[in-house]
Design a protein around this motif. Sequence first.
Motif, short mmCIF file in Angstrom:
data_model
loop_
_atom_site.label_atom_id
_atom_site.label_comp_id
_atom_site.label_asym_id
_atom_site.label_seq_id
_atom_site.Cartn_x
_atom_site.Cartn_y
_atom_site.Cartn_z
N PHE A 23 5.84 -16.79 -7.15
CA PHE A 23 4.48 -16.50 -7.62
C PHE A 23 4.44 -15.46 -8.75
O PHE A 23 3.38 -15.11 -9.22
N LEU A 24 5.63 -14.99 -9.20
CA LEU A 24 5.70 -14.04 -10.32
C LEU A 24 6.67 -14.57 -11.38
O LEU A 24 7.65 -15.24 -11.05
N ARG A 25 6.40 -14.25 -12.64
CA ARG A 25 7.35 -14.60 -13.70
C ARG A 25 8.63 -13.80 -13.50
O ARG A 25 8.63 -12.76 -12.84
N GLU A 26 9.71 -14.27 -14.10
CA GLU A 26 10.99 -13.58 -13.97
C GLU A 26 10.86 -12.16 -14.49
O GLU A 26 10.31 -11.92 -15.56
N GLY A 27 11.34 -11.21 -13.71
CA GLY A 27 11.24 -9.80 -14.07
C GLY A 27 11.80 -8.93 -12.96
O GLY A 27 12.69 -9.35 -12.23
N ALA A 28 11.25 -7.73 -12.82
CA ALA A 28 11.76 -6.80 -11.82
C ALA A 28 10.66 -5.84 -11.38
O ALA A 28 9.69 -5.60 -12.10
N PHE A 29 10.84 -5.28 -10.20
CA PHE A 29 9.99 -4.21 -9.71
C PHE A 29 10.59 -2.90 -10.20
O PHE A 29 11.78 -2.65 -10.04
N ASP A 30 9.77 -2.06 -10.83
CA ASP A 30 10.23 -0.80 -11.42
C ASP A 30 9.84 0.35 -10.51
O ASP A 30 8.70 0.83 -10.54
N VAL A 31 10.79 0.83 -9.70
CA VAL A 31 10.47 1.85 -8.70
C VAL A 31 10.20 3.22 -9.33
O VAL A 31 9.68 4.10 -8.65
N GLN A 32 10.48 3.39 -10.61
CA GLN A 32 10.20 4.67 -11.27
C GLN A 32 8.73 4.81 -11.66
O GLN A 32 8.31 5.89 -12.09
N ASN A 33 7.96 3.75 -11.53
CA ASN A 33 6.57 3.79 -11.96
C ASN A 33 5.61 3.48 -10.82
O ASN A 33 4.68 2.69 -10.98
N VAL A 34 5.82 4.10 -9.68
CA VAL A 34 4.92 3.92 -8.54
C VAL A 34 3.53 4.38 -8.95
O VAL A 34 3.36 5.43 -9.57
N ILE A 35 2.52 3.54 -8.67
CA ILE A 35 1.15 3.86 -9.08
C ILE A 35 0.20 3.74 -7.89
O ILE A 35 0.50 3.06 -6.91
N THR A 36 -0.92 4.42 -7.99
CA THR A 36 -1.97 4.33 -6.98
C THR A 36 -3.21 3.76 -7.66
O THR A 36 -3.62 4.24 -8.73
N ILE A 37 -3.78 2.72 -7.05
CA ILE A 37 -5.00 2.13 -7.58
C ILE A 37 -5.99 1.89 -6.45
O ILE A 37 -5.58 1.69 -5.31
N PRO A 38 -7.28 1.90 -6.75
CA PRO A 38 -8.27 1.63 -5.70
C PRO A 38 -8.26 0.14 -5.33
O PRO A 38 -7.97 -0.73 -6.15
N HIS A 39 -8.58 -0.15 -4.08
CA HIS A 39 -8.64 -1.53 -3.59
C HIS A 39 -9.58 -2.39 -4.43
O HIS A 39 -9.36 -3.58 -4.61
#
Length: 77
Positions: A23-39
Motif C-alpha cells: 500500500f506504499l510506494r517503494e521507500g523507507a521509514f525514516d526513524v530520525q524524523n519522528v513527528i506528532t500530528i493531531p488525529h
Amino acid sequence: MTLIPHTTSLRGSRFEVQIKIKFLREGAFDVQNVITIPHAKLLRKLGSLTSEQMVEVEDVLLFWLGFEETDPEEDEE
C-alpha cells in the motif's frame, strides 16, 4: 499521534528502514524524523505493518535513540 514518516527520497542512512509494503510506494521509514500530528489530520488508513515489520522499525528506532548498543543492520550480517 506519533508517527514515523515514510519517504521515497532515500539517502542511504542506516536509520532508514526499507520494508516492501503493497500500500506504499517503494521507500523507507525514516526513524530520525519522528513527528506528532493531531488525529484530525489523518484522512484514511492505508494499511498496517505486520508485527515482524514493526519490530524492524522499532529496532532501528531504539538504536537511534541510544537504547541499543549495536546497529540492527550489523546483526543481520
